[in-house]
Write a protein that holds these residues in place. Structure first.
Motif, short mmCIF file in Angstrom:
data_model
loop_
_atom_site.label_atom_id
_atom_site.label_comp_id
_atom_site.label_asym_id
_atom_site.label_seq_id
_atom_site.Cartn_x
_atom_site.Cartn_y
_atom_site.Cartn_z
N MET A 302 0.98 -1.24 0.18
CA MET A 302 0.22 -0.14 -0.06
C MET A 302 0.77 1.08 -0.20
SD MET A 302 -2.84 -0.99 -0.13
CE MET A 302 -3.72 0.81 -0.04
N LYS A 303 2.16 1.13 0.84
CA LYS A 303 2.78 2.27 0.76
C LYS A 303 3.40 2.41 -0.59
CE LYS A 303 4.28 3.04 5.71
NZ LYS A 303 4.02 4.39 5.48
N SER A 306 0.72 4.04 -2.94
CA SER A 306 0.59 5.43 -2.77
C SER A 306 1.61 6.24 -3.43
CB SER A 306 0.47 5.61 -1.13
OG SER A 306 0.42 7.24 -0.90
N LEU A 310 -1.18 5.67 -7.36
CA LEU A 310 -2.42 5.04 -7.33
C LEU A 310 -2.22 4.54 -9.06
CD1 LEU A 310 -4.91 6.42 -5.03
CD2 LEU A 310 -3.19 4.74 -4.62
N ASN A 356 -2.22 2.16 7.20
CA ASN A 356 -2.77 1.44 6.36
C ASN A 356 -4.17 1.46 6.38
OD1 ASN A 356 -3.63 -0.42 4.35
ND2 ASN A 356 -2.09 -1.94 5.05
N ASN A 394 0.45 11.93 7.92
CA ASN A 394 -0.08 10.83 6.90
C ASN A 394 -1.45 11.41 6.70
OD1 ASN A 394 -2.01 8.65 6.78
ND2 ASN A 394 0.19 7.55 6.85
N HIS A 396 -4.21 9.95 6.01
CA HIS A 396 -5.13 9.25 6.47
C HIS A 396 -5.49 9.35 8.40
CE1 HIS A 396 -5.61 7.62 2.62
NE2 HIS A 396 -4.54 7.19 2.75
#
Length: 456
Positions: A302-303, A306, A310, A356, A394, A396
């Motif tokens: 996922m990192k 990102s 994407l 995440n 971050n 998120h």
């Protein structure tokens, strides 16, 4: 008949000591690599790989770690590979609150065995059509994987199997059943190449003499090599022949650990179908269960996704496959409450610490009878809310804080340094806004507690 004539005219077998080992074969493959970026590949070719060519392993997935201002690393497990290129390192407490004595580790995201690798100078004239086509999982499978008997593998070619058995019967005993200086058997070689029928015949031969689970120099049995190489059909064959499903290598990694780490859902499905024999809570020598390895690996992907903006389809597919591995382990009975030994982190701690958001959403949507207790579990004094407060920068961070609070995370809990989550937030307007959110939730929780006490 022609095949039988060719076998009958085959030259006399060379002594076992002249065979290249898996290590040497892969080192030669590595030397031949001339490009750092492999072409995208969805399936293994059904045609044999041309002689003297090498299919590269997939690249490691680079990423950068963002978080709070303190800088140190947490424990974990290192997965070695043949590629000498330095791998990115996932530091589990880098830029996050936690014990300063923790150590870092690297987590390469490619397998040391390629399901399509061509092994030169060994058996290139023997059954060249045995390169087994791999079944690639649907990237949209989500949690739809069945844990019943797998139906995605093809039937073994009985004609080729008969030829392979004849070939093995003509080999001298040392070559067919012995181990070289690196501990490799001929079964390890055939498995790494993906020659299914040859591997099956060799496994039968080794089973007869009690060496089906013989280990090479890294402690890997043929089953572990098959898992690492993503050879689903060979994995199933070896398990049907009685290979030890819980065998581990020199790092304590079982077949479940390896399949979970590399994100191979079809291989994982085969292994999970062998319940109750498979140990879902097996610990590697770093104290991690397969579920921990799956969560860590998903965070790495996922990192990388990102960082790529994407737009990387292959990374998106890999992320989906790795999340499916997490789902399959939980559906198969892996414990969500398991804590890795060195710092007591659950899979939720691991997901929150790396920001995440996809994995955090999934975990918090699982219906648990005691969700509040799960959310407030501590890892060396830190709750998941403490870790979320340390996600400075971050994108998120706020969403993760809200998700945790909505599931009962307690902002009044203090860590070993007597800090509440609000004390670990970044300075500036954003930190002040988040601090106000935590204080409001804290005050609301105190009012509810007082109300409940009055009712009692």
């Amino acid at each position: 008949m022609m095949d039988l004539m060719l076998i009958a005219e085959a030259p006399k077998e060379k002594p076992c000591c002249t065979l290249p080992t898996v290590k040497k074969l892969l080192e030669e493959k590595r030397r031949r690599e001339t490009s750092s970026v492999p072409p995208p590949c969805s399936t293994a070719g059904t045609n044999p790989v041309p002689p003297n060519t090498v299919t590269q392993l997939s690249l490691s997935e680079p990423f950068t770690c963002t978080g709070a201002s303190s800088s140190y690393t947490d424990m974990a497990v290192s997965y070695e590979q043949w590629n000498p290129t330095p791998e990115p390192t996932l530091n589990y407490f880098t830029n996050h609150p936690g014990p300063s004595h923790a150590t870092g580790y690297s987590l390469p995201m490619q397998s040391e065995y390629s399901p399509q690798q061509q092994v030169p100078e060994f058996g290139d004239t023997m059954f060249p059509t045995f390169m087994c086509p791999m079944t690639v999982p649907d990237p949209n499978m989500a949690s739809s994987w069945s844990l019943t008997q797998p139906s995605f593998t093809s039937s073994i070619d009985t004609t080729k199997l008969a030829e392979a058995r004849m070939l093995l019967s003509r080999m001298d005993h040392n070559r067919a059943a012995g181990q070289d200086e690196d501990g490799d058997t001929i079964l390890h070689i055939y498995t790494a190449k993906g020659y299914r029928e040859c591997a099956f015949a060799a496994a039968e031969r080794l089973k007869e003499i009690g060496k089906l689970d013989a280990k090479e120099h890294k402690g890997k049995t043929a089953l572990l090599v098959a898992v690492t190489a993503n050879q689903t059909e060979i994995v199933q064959d070896l398990l049907l022949l009685g290979a030890d499903i819980n065998a581990c290598d020199l790092k304590g990694q079982t077949s479940l650990h390896l399949a979970s780490h590399y994100g191979f859902p079809t291989v994982l499905q085969v292994i999970l179908s062998c319940k109750p024999g498979v140990n879902l809570e097996a610990r590697n020598f770093e104290g991690m269960t397969p579920l921990h390895c799956a969560a860590i690996s998903h965070s790495v992907t996922m990192k990388a996704l990102s960082a790529s903006g994407l737009l990387d389809v292959s990374l998106q597919t890999k992320a989906t496959q790795k999340l499916s591995c997490v789902q399959m382990l939980l559906n198969g009975g892996a414990s969500l409450h398991s804590q890795e030994i060195k710092s007591n982190k659950t899979v939720l701690h691991l997901a929150v610490k790396e920001g995440n958001i996809e994995l955090v959403r999934y975990l918090l949507n699982i219906p648990l009878p005691h969700m509040k207790e799960f959310v407030n579990m501590k890892a060396h004094g830190h709750t998941a809310l403490h870790m979320a407060a340390g996600l400075h920068g971050n994108p998120h961070q706020e969403e993760i804080l809200r998700l945790l609070l909505n599931k009962g995370a307690d902002p009044s809990i203090r860590n070993l340094e007597n800090d509440q989550p609000a004390h670990l937030l970044q300075s500036g307007p954003q930190g002040d806004q988040l601090k106000l959110m935590l204080k409001k939730r804290n005050a609301s929780s105190r009012r509810r507690n007082v109300s409940l006490q009055d009712q009692e």
